[in-house]
Design a protein around this motif. Sequence first.
Motif, PDB file in Angstrom:
ATOM      1  N   GLN A  27       9.701 -36.140  77.218  1.00 39.92           N
ATOM      2  CA  GLN A  27       8.895 -37.499  76.869  1.00 39.92           C
ATOM      3  C   GLN A  27       7.799 -37.441  78.278  1.00 39.92           C
ATOM      4  O   GLN A  27       6.778 -37.865  77.705  1.00 39.92           O
ATOM      5  CB  GLN A  27       9.776 -38.695  76.973  1.00 39.92           C
ATOM      6  CG  GLN A  27      10.655 -38.686  75.581  1.00 39.92           C
ATOM      7  CD  GLN A  27      11.400 -39.845  75.535  1.00 39.92           C
ATOM      8  OE1 GLN A  27      11.813 -40.394  76.600  1.00 39.92           O
ATOM      9  NE2 GLN A  27      11.665 -40.358  74.336  1.00 39.92           N
ATOM     10  N   LYS A  28       8.148 -37.183  79.365  1.00 38.94           N
ATOM     11  CA  LYS A  28       7.557 -37.299  80.374  1.00 38.94           C
ATOM     12  C   LYS A  28       6.386 -36.333  80.618  1.00 38.94           C
ATOM     13  O   LYS A  28       5.134 -36.431  80.934  1.00 38.94           O
ATOM     14  CB  LYS A  28       8.301 -37.282  81.668  1.00 38.94           C
ATOM     15  CG  LYS A  28       9.176 -38.729  81.871  1.00 38.94           C
ATOM     16  CD  LYS A  28       9.900 -38.605  83.040  1.00 38.94           C
ATOM     17  CE  LYS A  28      10.607 -39.971  83.224  1.00 38.94           C
ATOM     18  NZ  LYS A  28      11.921 -39.726  83.862  1.00 38.94           N
ATOM     19  N   ALA A 115       0.590 -27.197  88.880  1.00 35.59           N
ATOM     20  CA  ALA A 115      -0.090 -27.534  90.106  1.00 35.59           C
ATOM     21  C   ALA A 115      -1.142 -26.608  90.266  1.00 35.59           C
ATOM     22  O   ALA A 115      -1.988 -26.737  91.305  1.00 35.59           O
ATOM     23  CB  ALA A 115       1.116 -27.586  91.154  1.00 35.59           C
ATOM     24  N   LYS A 116      -1.296 -25.791  89.626  1.00 34.56           N
ATOM     25  CA  LYS A 116      -2.189 -24.410  89.649  1.00 34.56           C
ATOM     26  C   LYS A 116      -3.540 -24.955  90.176  1.00 34.56           C
ATOM     27  O   LYS A 116      -3.864 -24.388  91.012  1.00 34.56           O
ATOM     28  CB  LYS A 116      -1.913 -23.528  88.640  1.00 34.56           C
ATOM     29  CG  LYS A 116      -2.747 -22.166  88.963  1.00 34.56           C
ATOM     30  CD  LYS A 116      -2.793 -21.120  87.753  1.00 34.56           C
ATOM     31  CE  LYS A 116      -3.845 -20.100  87.988  1.00 34.56           C
ATOM     32  NZ  LYS A 116      -3.839 -19.465  86.861  1.00 34.56           N
ATOM     33  N   ASP A 117      -4.128 -25.809  89.347  1.00 31.85           N
ATOM     34  CA  ASP A 117      -5.576 -25.961  89.693  1.00 31.85           C
ATOM     35  C   ASP A 117      -5.710 -27.593  90.239  1.00 31.85           C
ATOM     36  O   ASP A 117      -6.824 -27.983  90.317  1.00 31.85           O
ATOM     37  CB  ASP A 117      -6.422 -26.017  88.337  1.00 31.85           C
ATOM     38  CG  ASP A 117      -6.299 -24.648  87.810  1.00 31.85           C
ATOM     39  OD1 ASP A 117      -6.336 -23.693  88.404  1.00 31.85           O
ATOM     40  OD2 ASP A 117      -6.022 -24.467  86.364  1.00 31.85           O
ATOM     41  N   MET A 173       1.410 -34.428  88.172  1.00 27.63           N
ATOM     42  CA  MET A 173       0.444 -33.346  88.532  1.00 27.63           C
ATOM     43  C   MET A 173      -0.768 -33.092  87.381  1.00 27.63           C
ATOM     44  O   MET A 173      -1.951 -33.147  87.910  1.00 27.63           O
ATOM     45  CB  MET A 173       1.179 -32.002  88.704  1.00 27.63           C
ATOM     46  CG  MET A 173       0.518 -31.076  89.282  1.00 27.63           C
ATOM     47  SD  MET A 173       0.261 -31.236  91.345  1.00 27.63           S
ATOM     48  CE  MET A 173       1.794 -31.205  91.793  1.00 27.63           C
ATOM     49  N   LYS A 174      -0.071 -33.371  86.104  1.00 27.73           N
ATOM     50  CA  LYS A 174      -1.179 -33.208  85.291  1.00 27.73           C
ATOM     51  C   LYS A 174      -2.035 -34.498  85.101  1.00 27.73           C
ATOM     52  O   LYS A 174      -3.232 -34.231  84.554  1.00 27.73           O
ATOM     53  CB  LYS A 174      -0.498 -33.255  83.839  1.00 27.73           C
ATOM     54  CG  LYS A 174       0.402 -32.065  83.576  1.00 27.73           C
ATOM     55  CD  LYS A 174       1.088 -32.277  82.276  1.00 27.73           C
ATOM     56  CE  LYS A 174       1.967 -30.948  81.871  1.00 27.73           C
ATOM     57  NZ  LYS A 174       2.797 -31.042  80.703  1.00 27.73           N
ATOM     58  N   ALA A 178      -0.952 -36.659  91.685  1.00 26.49           N
ATOM     59  CA  ALA A 178       0.072 -35.850  92.259  1.00 26.49           C
ATOM     60  C   ALA A 178       0.245 -36.086  93.901  1.00 26.49           C
ATOM     61  O   ALA A 178       1.548 -36.275  94.267  1.00 26.49           O
ATOM     62  CB  ALA A 178       0.026 -34.441  91.976  1.00 26.49           C
ATOM     63  N   LYS A 179      -0.631 -35.822  94.497  1.00 29.66           N
ATOM     64  CA  LYS A 179      -0.553 -35.861  96.126  1.00 29.66           C
ATOM     65  C   LYS A 179      -0.078 -37.443  96.563  1.00 29.66           C
ATOM     66  O   LYS A 179       0.874 -37.564  97.335  1.00 29.66           O
ATOM     67  CB  LYS A 179      -1.937 -35.767  96.924  1.00 29.66           C
ATOM     68  CG  LYS A 179      -1.897 -35.395  98.028  1.00 29.66           C
ATOM     69  CD  LYS A 179      -3.482 -34.903  98.600  1.00 29.66           C
ATOM     70  CE  LYS A 179      -3.232 -34.528  99.875  1.00 29.66           C
ATOM     71  NZ  LYS A 179      -4.478 -34.089 100.499  1.00 29.66           N
TER      72      LYS A 179
END
Length: 194
Positions: A27-28, A115-117, A173-174, A178-179
């Motif tokens: 869900q998240k 987190a890649k980009d 992150m998406k 995120a930071k």
Amino acid sequence: MSQSQPNTTSTAYFQSIFNCALKAYKQKTKKDLATHPLATQLQSCNSASAILAILQGQVHKFDQSRESDKRWEKWLGPMVNVLYAFSATLGEGVGLAFSPAKVIFAGIGVLLIAAKDVNGSKDALASLFERIEHFFKRLETYTEVPPTSAMTDIIIKIMVEVLDILAIATKEMKEGSAKKYLKKLLEGQISKMR
């Protein structure tokens, strides 16, 4: 007539708890860890070193710097070993049909992919994983004794909490926050694990 309490040592009970955690994760994050290609890859692993090799491949996609191996190895290796030992303890103790640790490893891989980009995510993720690794290292002694039903219950709940942390971090992150989120998480949720 009194209602009987659920047997907390039953396989069905633990599978129910973990299935709820997987549903919440989906869900998240909008990702189904049970069918994710990374989880499928990890399910065929029969050693901590095989799992470590797969996760290191995800790290290389995420961080291609020269310091990448040393930087991520310091938390990744110990964390994989402890989680793998927990999984073995649980499997032997209650005959679980799933591997909670391998699902958590898949969650780590999915977070690395997310987190890649994202700019500035390396330091925040390294700090998050480092704290999770330190937490699991403190619990490592529990993998060296025969599990009791209470201990097994606690280990399952810990793994569910870690999966929840990975889900929230992946979602943030998406969404690009995120930071800020990881900093708040490190101050709040991880301190609950102490």
